[in-house]
Design an enzyme around this catalytic site. Structure first.
Site, mmCIF file in Angstrom:
data_model
loop_
_atom_site.group_PDB
_atom_site.id
_atom_site.type_symbol
_atom_site.label_atom_id
_atom_site.label_comp_id
_atom_site.label_asym_id
_atom_site.label_seq_id
_atom_site.Cartn_x
_atom_site.Cartn_y
_atom_site.Cartn_z
ATOM 1 N N SER A 1 -30.832 10.750 92.553
ATOM 2 C CA SER A 1 -30.004 10.541 93.737
ATOM 3 C C SER A 1 -29.860 9.044 93.941
ATOM 4 C CB SER A 1 -30.689 11.161 94.963
ATOM 5 O OG SER A 1 -30.083 10.742 96.175
ATOM 6 N N TYR B 1 -38.071 13.252 100.220
ATOM 7 C CA TYR B 1 -36.941 13.248 99.292
ATOM 8 C C TYR B 1 -36.838 11.913 98.563
ATOM 9 C CZ TYR B 1 -32.169 14.158 97.629
ATOM 10 O OH TYR B 1 -31.063 14.349 96.837
#
Length: 274
Positions: free
Chosen positions: A156, A169
């Protein structure tokens, strides 16, 4: 907002014919888009992920029929190393090889650090990071035996930068990039590559739901949500598409990308260029 799916299926595009690809978290969204792109390029596909059994079956059958490849499904639980091992073993027993591994499975939870639920931290680290360690360690022997392997970790933009309230995350995605580098170094002379793809916001059904939810919550238009909330940090002010990520995954899986390894490749509209 609807983004049409366009997939090339001509014989000249079937550069991955004879290869077997496993994509975790591929029953919807980014993972499904990547699985479809790999299938369109000729690879047999193993799907994995959550969902309604009937819908997953229809997705598997559609991929097999549309692209003329073998398509199977594993319900492996990405939080359990034993379940992951069973999935890898079953794939190798069925196909005799596993050439392309895409570690895409992931979940998200947003909360302040001092209020972050411990069980959510553990779950996110297990699914977003540890599962990629387990799949990678288990596929490497088969890849080494064949002298070929492509490992693609879906990280990401948050593997390269931080954001408030996303402790687990961000930590997991940074970890994925570290795992990518180590894997690349350990396999550099063996015909195996490992790279991380780092998307910004990608248009998926989950993001579509976020648009509607944010518009209602803040009393603003969908266009304002997209431009001023979701894409505030993306200079190009557009979502990436699952087809773009699929095309990159196909390229990284080919011989043309044999010298690309250990890289973290942003697909974020310039977000991490700030």
């Amino acid at each position: 907002m609807n983004i049409p799916i366009k997939t090339q299926t001509s014989a000249s595009s079937r550069v991955l014919a004879g290869k077997v690809a496993l994509v975790t978290g591929s029953t919807s969204g980014i993972g499904l888009g990547i699985a479809r792109a790999l299938a369109a390029s000729g690879a047999d596909i193993v799907l994995n992920g959550l969902g309604v059994a009937g819908e997953i079956g229809r997705t598997r059958e559609q991929i097999a029929t549309e692209f003329g490849v073998k398509a199977s499904y594993s319900p492996a639980d990405m939080t359990r190393s034993t379940s992951i091992a069973e999935m890898i073993a079953a794939t190798l027993a069925q196909s005799g090889r596993l050439d392309i591994l895409v570690n895409n499975a992931g979940i998200q939870h947003v909360a302040p650090l001092d209020q972050f639920p411990v069980e959510k931290w553990d779950q996110i680290l297990a699914i977003n990071l540890s599962s990629a360690f387990h799949t990678t360690r288990l596929v490497l022997p088969a890849m080494r035996l064949n002298g070929f392997g492509r490992i693609i970790n879906i990280a990401s933009a948050h593997g390269l930068i931080g954001s408030p309230f996303k402790a687990a995350y961000v930590a997991a995605k940074h970890g994925i990039i570290g795992l990518t580098k180590v894997t690349a170094l350990e396999t550099a002379e063996e015909g195996i590559t490992c790279n991380a793809v780092c998307p910004g916001y990608v248009y998926t059904p989950l993001v579509e739901a976020q648009i509607d939810g944010q518009a209602k919550a803040h009393g603003i238009s969908r266009d304002q949500v997209v431009r001023d909330v979701l894409l505030a940090q993306q200079p190009n002010k557009r979502f990436a598409t699952v087809e773009e990520l699929g095309a990159l995954a196909v390229f990284l899986s080919t011989d043309a990308a044999a010298s690309i390894t250990g890289a973290a490749l942003p697909v974020d509209g310039g977000w991490t260029a700030h």
